[in-house]
Design a protein around this motif. Structure first.
Motif, PDB file in Angstrom:
ATOM      1  N   UNK A   1      37.182  32.636  48.230  1.00 37.09           N
ATOM      2  CA  UNK A   1      35.692  33.294  47.985  1.00 37.09           C
ATOM      3  C   UNK A   1      35.470  33.131  46.477  1.00 37.09           C
ATOM      4  N   UNK A   2      36.358  32.488  45.864  1.00 40.27           N
ATOM      5  CA  UNK A   2      36.393  32.194  44.248  1.00 40.27           C
ATOM      6  C   UNK A   2      35.021  31.246  43.595  1.00 40.27           C
ATOM      7  N   UNK A   3      34.549  30.425  44.152  1.00 40.05           N
ATOM      8  CA  UNK A   3      33.539  29.650  43.798  1.00 40.05           C
ATOM      9  C   UNK A   3      32.551  30.377  43.938  1.00 40.05           C
ATOM     10  N   UNK A   4      31.626  31.550  45.447  1.00 39.39           N
ATOM     11  CA  UNK A   4      30.878  32.060  45.359  1.00 39.39           C
ATOM     12  C   UNK A   4      31.240  33.235  43.658  1.00 39.39           C
ATOM     13  N   UNK A   5      32.486  34.063  43.709  1.00 38.17           N
ATOM     14  CA  UNK A   5      32.534  34.964  42.448  1.00 38.17           C
ATOM     15  C   UNK A   5      31.670  34.639  41.932  1.00 38.17           C
ATOM     16  N   UNK A   6      31.822  33.331  41.236  1.00 38.70           N
ATOM     17  CA  UNK A   6      31.648  32.199  39.979  1.00 38.70           C
ATOM     18  C   UNK A   6      30.139  32.364  39.629  1.00 38.70           C
ATOM     19  N   UNK A   7      29.912  32.058  41.230  1.00 37.93           N
ATOM     20  CA  UNK A   7      27.863  32.824  40.671  1.00 37.93           C
ATOM     21  C   UNK A   7      27.229  33.538  40.234  1.00 37.93           C
TER      22      UNK A   7
ATOM     23  N   UNK B   1      25.424  45.384  32.512  1.00 35.15           N
ATOM     24  CA  UNK B   1      26.226  46.511  31.808  1.00 35.15           C
ATOM     25  C   UNK B   1      26.803  47.442  33.670  1.00 35.15           C
ATOM     26  N   UNK B   2      27.989  47.964  33.388  1.00 31.91           N
ATOM     27  CA  UNK B   2      28.720  48.729  34.482  1.00 31.91           C
ATOM     28  C   UNK B   2      29.308  47.633  35.240  1.00 31.91           C
ATOM     29  N   UNK B   3      29.183  46.361  35.567  1.00 34.73           N
ATOM     30  CA  UNK B   3      29.229  45.564  36.684  1.00 34.73           C
ATOM     31  C   UNK B   3      30.867  45.242  35.914  1.00 34.73           C
ATOM     32  N   UNK B   4      31.131  44.317  37.139  1.00 36.51           N
ATOM     33  CA  UNK B   4      33.381  43.672  37.328  1.00 36.51           C
ATOM     34  C   UNK B   4      32.792  42.735  36.538  1.00 36.51           C
ATOM     35  N   UNK B   5      33.695  42.292  35.649  1.00 39.91           N
ATOM     36  CA  UNK B   5      34.206  41.352  34.864  1.00 39.91           C
ATOM     37  C   UNK B   5      35.031  40.700  35.752  1.00 39.91           C
ATOM     38  N   UNK B   6      35.186  38.796  35.681  1.00 37.22           N
ATOM     39  CA  UNK B   6      36.221  38.521  36.926  1.00 37.22           C
ATOM     40  C   UNK B   6      37.281  37.800  35.954  1.00 37.22           C
ATOM     41  N   UNK B   7      38.706  37.911  36.187  1.00 35.78           N
ATOM     42  CA  UNK B   7      39.377  37.253  35.823  1.00 35.78           C
ATOM     43  C   UNK B   7      40.467  36.603  36.672  1.00 35.78           C
ATOM     44  N   UNK B   8      40.508  35.212  35.597  1.00 37.81           N
ATOM     45  CA  UNK B   8      41.739  34.199  36.729  1.00 37.81           C
ATOM     46  C   UNK B   8      43.208  33.749  35.917  1.00 37.81           C
ATOM     47  N   UNK B   9      43.655  34.059  36.627  1.00 43.59           N
ATOM     48  CA  UNK B   9      44.752  33.163  36.033  1.00 43.59           C
ATOM     49  C   UNK B   9      45.192  32.293  36.862  1.00 43.59           C
ATOM     50  N   UNK B  10      45.594  31.182  36.310  1.00 48.69           N
ATOM     51  CA  UNK B  10      46.392  30.053  36.861  1.00 48.69           C
ATOM     52  C   UNK B  10      46.594  28.912  35.849  1.00 48.69           C
ATOM     53  N   UNK B  11      46.947  27.760  36.127  1.00 48.60           N
ATOM     54  CA  UNK B  11      47.977  27.130  35.623  1.00 48.60           C
ATOM     55  C   UNK B  11      46.660  25.623  35.731  1.00 48.60           C
ATOM     56  N   UNK B  12      47.368  25.077  34.235  1.00 47.00           N
ATOM     57  CA  UNK B  12      46.008  24.209  33.899  1.00 47.00           C
ATOM     58  C   UNK B  12      46.843  22.659  33.508  1.00 47.00           C
ATOM     59  N   UNK B  13      45.880  21.787  33.367  1.00 48.60           N
ATOM     60  CA  UNK B  13      46.450  20.883  33.138  1.00 48.60           C
ATOM     61  C   UNK B  13      44.998  19.715  33.207  1.00 48.60           C
ATOM     62  N   UNK B  14      45.572  18.672  32.103  1.00 51.79           N
ATOM     63  CA  UNK B  14      44.648  18.010  31.446  1.00 51.79           C
ATOM     64  C   UNK B  14      44.542  16.196  32.042  1.00 51.79           C
ATOM     65  N   UNK B  15      43.222  16.848  32.584  1.00 51.97           N
ATOM     66  CA  UNK B  15      42.959  15.502  33.591  1.00 51.97           C
ATOM     67  C   UNK B  15      41.961  14.478  32.816  1.00 51.97           C
ATOM     68  N   UNK B  16      42.232  13.511  32.565  1.00 52.77           N
ATOM     69  CA  UNK B  16      41.712  12.829  31.859  1.00 52.77           C
ATOM     70  C   UNK B  16      40.819  13.458  31.035  1.00 52.77           C
TER      71      UNK B  16
END
Length: 122
Positions: free
Chosen positions: A9-15, A72-87
């Motif tokens: 559901x992360x893609x929807x949360x990003x919006x 104001x008063x809403x939730x922040x979204x925090x995402x932990x992950x592993x990054x890679x450079x691709x091009x």
């Protein structure tokens, strides 16, 4: 207080979060930069990573994305992950995501026994 976000559901949360910051380890201190991102095939994509990200990520790929609340008063979204450079892009494979905000003094205790409206993390 935190509420786990199902990665499906992360893609929807990003919006619901118009701004994003990439947090990554620096040489002497952490580094933070505002970024534009989108999802492609379950991976978070930053189309134009900065110089620091390009330099640091190959050796230290653990990153965090912080998306502040839109209201104001809403939730922040925090995402932990592993990054890679691709091009020319930076790809972040999300490993864990939560909606987070500080406890509010005016909220009643939740049914889970936590103060306010928090949810225990499993």
């Amino acid at each position: 207080m935190s509420i786990v976000v199902d990665l499906a559901e992360l893609e929807q949360a990003l919006t619901r979060h118009p701004t994003a910051y990439l947090l990554l380890p620096g040489d002497e201190r952490p580094h933070v930069g505002e970024v534009e991102l989108f999802m492609r095939g379950g991976v978070l994509v930053l189309a134009a990573p900065g110089r620091t990200a390009r330099r640091v990520v190959p050796e230290r790929p653990a990153v965090t994305l912080l998306l502040p609340p839109a209201e104001p008063g809403g939730y922040a979204l925090v995402v932990d992950g592993e990054a890679t450079l691709v091009g020319e892009e930076l790809h972040v494979e999300p490993g864990h995501a939560v909606l987070h905000r500080r406890p509010r003094a005016d909220s009643p205790p939740s049914a889970t026994g936590c103060d306010n409206d928090c949810q225990p993390l499993s």
